[in-house]
Design a protein around this motif. Structure first.
Motif, PDB file in Angstrom:
ATOM      1  N   GLU A 245      10.470   2.252  -8.122  1.00  0.00           N
ATOM      2  CA  GLU A 245      11.783   2.882  -8.476  1.00  0.00           C
ATOM      3  C   GLU A 245      12.141   2.537 -10.009  1.00  0.00           C
ATOM      4  OE1 GLU A 245      15.738   1.814  -6.120  1.00  0.00           O
ATOM      5  OE2 GLU A 245      15.247   0.075  -7.481  1.00  0.00           O
ATOM      6  N   ALA A 246      11.857   1.549 -10.422  1.00  0.00           N
ATOM      7  CA  ALA A 246      12.214   1.190 -11.933  1.00  0.00           C
ATOM      8  C   ALA A 246      11.375   2.332 -12.856  1.00  0.00           C
ATOM      9  CB  ALA A 246      11.852  -0.345 -12.371  1.00  0.00           C
ATOM     10  N   ALA A 247      10.109   2.500 -12.441  1.00  0.00           N
ATOM     11  CA  ALA A 247       9.184   3.403 -13.352  1.00  0.00           C
ATOM     12  C   ALA A 247       9.954   5.073 -13.345  1.00  0.00           C
ATOM     13  CB  ALA A 247       8.004   3.488 -12.867  1.00  0.00           C
ATOM     14  N   PHE A 248      10.437   5.348 -11.933  1.00  0.00           N
ATOM     15  CA  PHE A 248      10.877   6.716 -12.021  1.00  0.00           C
ATOM     16  C   PHE A 248      12.256   6.787 -12.664  1.00  0.00           C
ATOM     17  CE2 PHE A 248      14.003   9.565 -10.240  1.00  0.00           C
ATOM     18  CZ  PHE A 248      13.195  10.652  -9.778  1.00  0.00           C
ATOM     19  N   LEU A 249      13.145   5.825 -12.586  1.00  0.00           N
ATOM     20  CA  LEU A 249      14.255   5.593 -13.154  1.00  0.00           C
ATOM     21  C   LEU A 249      14.316   5.615 -14.992  1.00  0.00           C
ATOM     22  CD1 LEU A 249      16.492   3.421 -10.971  1.00  0.00           C
ATOM     23  CD2 LEU A 249      16.580   6.066 -11.047  1.00  0.00           C
ATOM     24  N   ASP A 250      13.382   4.932 -15.371  1.00  0.00           N
ATOM     25  CA  ASP A 250      12.876   4.969 -16.646  1.00  0.00           C
ATOM     26  C   ASP A 250      12.380   6.283 -17.062  1.00  0.00           C
ATOM     27  OD1 ASP A 250      13.704   2.135 -16.694  1.00  0.00           O
ATOM     28  OD2 ASP A 250      11.569   1.459 -16.508  1.00  0.00           O
ATOM     29  N   THR A 251      11.466   6.866 -16.417  1.00  0.00           N
ATOM     30  CA  THR A 251      10.931   8.088 -16.728  1.00  0.00           C
ATOM     31  C   THR A 251      11.989   9.215 -16.838  1.00  0.00           C
ATOM     32  OG1 THR A 251       8.772   7.363 -15.970  1.00  0.00           O
ATOM     33  CG2 THR A 251       9.481   9.828 -16.207  1.00  0.00           C
TER      34      THR A 251
ATOM     35  N   TYR B 259      18.432  23.813 -20.312  1.00  0.00           N
ATOM     36  CA  TYR B 259      17.975  22.423 -19.767  1.00  0.00           C
ATOM     37  C   TYR B 259      17.104  22.896 -18.493  1.00  0.00           C
ATOM     38  CZ  TYR B 259      18.433  18.653 -16.822  1.00  0.00           C
ATOM     39  OH  TYR B 259      18.241  17.837 -15.778  1.00  0.00           O
ATOM     40  N   ASN B 260      17.811  23.642 -17.807  1.00  0.00           N
ATOM     41  CA  ASN B 260      17.067  23.931 -16.318  1.00  0.00           C
ATOM     42  C   ASN B 260      15.708  24.455 -16.726  1.00  0.00           C
ATOM     43  OD1 ASN B 260      18.471  23.135 -14.098  1.00  0.00           O
ATOM     44  ND2 ASN B 260      19.994  24.712 -14.568  1.00  0.00           N
ATOM     45  N   ASP B 261      15.568  25.479 -17.716  1.00  0.00           N
ATOM     46  CA  ASP B 261      14.553  26.165 -17.913  1.00  0.00           C
ATOM     47  C   ASP B 261      13.402  25.313 -18.917  1.00  0.00           C
ATOM     48  OD1 ASP B 261      15.221  28.410 -16.525  1.00  0.00           O
ATOM     49  OD2 ASP B 261      15.921  29.359 -18.114  1.00  0.00           O
ATOM     50  N   ASP B 262      13.781  24.280 -19.450  1.00  0.00           N
ATOM     51  CA  ASP B 262      13.134  23.410 -20.522  1.00  0.00           C
ATOM     52  C   ASP B 262      11.792  22.937 -19.803  1.00  0.00           C
ATOM     53  OD1 ASP B 262      12.325  20.866 -21.868  1.00  0.00           O
ATOM     54  OD2 ASP B 262      13.641  21.758 -23.227  1.00  0.00           O
ATOM     55  N   PRO B 263      10.624  23.194 -20.577  1.00  0.00           N
ATOM     56  CA  PRO B 263       9.393  22.695 -19.864  1.00  0.00           C
ATOM     57  C   PRO B 263       9.479  21.223 -19.453  1.00  0.00           C
ATOM     58  CG  PRO B 263       9.135  24.094 -21.912  1.00  0.00           C
ATOM     59  CD  PRO B 263      10.647  23.590 -21.698  1.00  0.00           C
ATOM     60  N   ALA B 264      10.129  20.344 -19.956  1.00  0.00           N
ATOM     61  CA  ALA B 264      10.138  18.786 -19.884  1.00  0.00           C
ATOM     62  C   ALA B 264      10.750  18.702 -18.360  1.00  0.00           C
ATOM     63  CB  ALA B 264      10.707  18.091 -20.811  1.00  0.00           C
ATOM     64  N   HIS B 265      11.967  19.509 -18.304  1.00  0.00           N
ATOM     65  CA  HIS B 265      12.839  19.366 -17.154  1.00  0.00           C
ATOM     66  C   HIS B 265      11.853  19.941 -15.969  1.00  0.00           C
ATOM     67  CE1 HIS B 265      15.583  20.948 -14.060  1.00  0.00           C
ATOM     68  NE2 HIS B 265      16.021  19.819 -14.068  1.00  0.00           N
TER      69      HIS B 265
ATOM     70  N   ALA C 236       8.459  18.838 -10.718  1.00  0.00           N
ATOM     71  CA  ALA C 236       7.545  19.177 -10.255  1.00  0.00           C
ATOM     72  C   ALA C 236       6.634  17.954  -9.868  1.00  0.00           C
ATOM     73  CB  ALA C 236       6.525  20.110 -11.007  1.00  0.00           C
ATOM     74  N   ASN C 237       6.541  17.062 -10.903  1.00  0.00           N
ATOM     75  CA  ASN C 237       5.508  16.005 -10.894  1.00  0.00           C
ATOM     76  C   ASN C 237       6.237  14.550 -10.604  1.00  0.00           C
ATOM     77  OD1 ASN C 237       3.614  17.509 -12.019  1.00  0.00           O
ATOM     78  ND2 ASN C 237       4.207  17.275 -14.251  1.00  0.00           N
ATOM     79  N   ARG C 238       7.614  14.441 -10.505  1.00  0.00           N
ATOM     80  CA  ARG C 238       8.151  13.266 -10.186  1.00  0.00           C
ATOM     81  C   ARG C 238       9.293  13.461  -9.089  1.00  0.00           C
ATOM     82  NH1 ARG C 238       7.105   8.882 -13.760  1.00  0.00           N
ATOM     83  NH2 ARG C 238       7.799   7.709 -11.847  1.00  0.00           N
ATOM     84  N   TRP C 239      10.329  14.625  -9.466  1.00  0.00           N
ATOM     85  CA  TRP C 239      11.375  14.547  -8.457  1.00  0.00           C
ATOM     86  C   TRP C 239      10.801  14.893  -7.140  1.00  0.00           C
ATOM     87  CZ3 TRP C 239      16.465  13.480  -8.921  1.00  0.00           C
ATOM     88  CH2 TRP C 239      17.142  14.003  -8.026  1.00  0.00           C
ATOM     89  N   VAL C 240       9.967  16.242  -7.062  1.00  0.00           N
ATOM     90  CA  VAL C 240       9.639  16.699  -5.581  1.00  0.00           C
ATOM     91  C   VAL C 240       8.974  15.380  -4.973  1.00  0.00           C
ATOM     92  CG1 VAL C 240       8.184  18.370  -4.471  1.00  0.00           C
ATOM     93  CG2 VAL C 240       9.800  19.008  -6.317  1.00  0.00           C
ATOM     94  N   PRO C 241       7.878  14.886  -5.563  1.00  0.00           N
ATOM     95  CA  PRO C 241       7.310  13.939  -4.534  1.00  0.00           C
ATOM     96  C   PRO C 241       7.800  12.402  -4.467  1.00  0.00           C
ATOM     97  CG  PRO C 241       6.115  14.012  -6.770  1.00  0.00           C
ATOM     98  CD  PRO C 241       7.218  15.045  -6.731  1.00  0.00           C
ATOM     99  N   GLU C 242       8.854  12.214  -4.988  1.00  0.00           N
ATOM    100  CA  GLU C 242       9.438  10.706  -5.245  1.00  0.00           C
ATOM    101  C   GLU C 242      10.812  10.725  -4.568  1.00  0.00           C
ATOM    102  OE1 GLU C 242       8.462   8.259  -8.469  1.00  0.00           O
ATOM    103  OE2 GLU C 242       7.376   9.950  -9.166  1.00  0.00           O
ATOM    104  N   VAL C 243      11.494  12.059  -4.511  1.00  0.00           N
ATOM    105  CA  VAL C 243      13.009  11.824  -4.303  1.00  0.00           C
ATOM    106  C   VAL C 243      13.099  12.192  -2.421  1.00  0.00           C
ATOM    107  CG1 VAL C 243      15.225  13.172  -4.149  1.00  0.00           C
ATOM    108  CG2 VAL C 243      13.783  12.362  -6.237  1.00  0.00           C
ATOM    109  N   ASP C 244      13.684  11.626  -1.946  1.00  0.00           N
ATOM    110  CA  ASP C 244      13.672  11.667  -0.362  1.00  0.00           C
ATOM    111  C   ASP C 244      14.974  12.613   0.210  1.00  0.00           C
ATOM    112  OD1 ASP C 244      12.838  11.084   2.303  1.00  0.00           O
ATOM    113  OD2 ASP C 244      14.491   9.850   2.602  1.00  0.00           O
ATOM    114  N   ALA C 245      15.873  12.456  -0.621  1.00  0.00           N
ATOM    115  CA  ALA C 245      17.161  13.274  -0.195  1.00  0.00           C
ATOM    116  C   ALA C 245      17.948  13.469  -1.459  1.00  0.00           C
ATOM    117  CB  ALA C 245      17.921  12.443   0.932  1.00  0.00           C
ATOM    118  N   PHE C 246      18.715  14.566  -1.606  1.00  0.00           N
ATOM    119  CA  PHE C 246      19.659  14.670  -2.674  1.00  0.00           C
ATOM    120  C   PHE C 246      20.533  15.634  -2.483  1.00  0.00           C
ATOM    121  CE2 PHE C 246      16.750  18.008  -3.775  1.00  0.00           C
ATOM    122  CZ  PHE C 246      17.505  19.024  -4.398  1.00  0.00           C
TER     123      PHE C 246
END
Length: 98
Positions: free
Chosen positions: A20-26, A69-75, A80-90
């Motif tokens: 959890e901490a790693a996700f929030l920090d990243t 912001y939405n189109d920025d490669p970092a976002h 793709a790499n963190r939000w989709v696999p690690e977020v359960d609901a939003f």
């Protein structure tokens, strides 16, 4: 007209875990560094009225900055790499001043 972009979410990780901490920090490091993002905050939900545990909030000067912001490669990569696999609901909310 400014836009306050907010997203309230729950992670798949246990509360207080290193994951959890790693996700929030990243998220903080990655998303706050994107050019048009202003006033990035991470907040913990404390009300028993919601099952969602966290909130990201940020401000954009206008719709063009929000789109950038939405189109920025970092976002895009974070989603793709963190939000989709690690977020359960939003839920996502975007506000403009009255």
């Amino acid at each position: 007209m400014t836009i306050r972009h907010t997203v309230v979410f729950t992670l798949v990780h246990p509360a207080g875990s290193p994951e959890e901490a790693a996700f929030l920090d990243t998220a903080t490091e990655t998303l706050s560094a994107i050019g048009p993002v202003r006033d990035f905050t991470v907040s913990r939900q404390v009300s028993a009225k919601s099952d969602l545990q966290w909130q990201f909030a940020m401000v954009f000067a206008d719709e063009a900055d929000y789109a950038a912001y939405n189109d920025d490669p970092a976002h895009v990569a974070f989603v793709a790499n963190r939000w989709v696999p690690e977020v359960d609901a939003f839920q996502e909310y975007d506000f403009t001043p009255r």
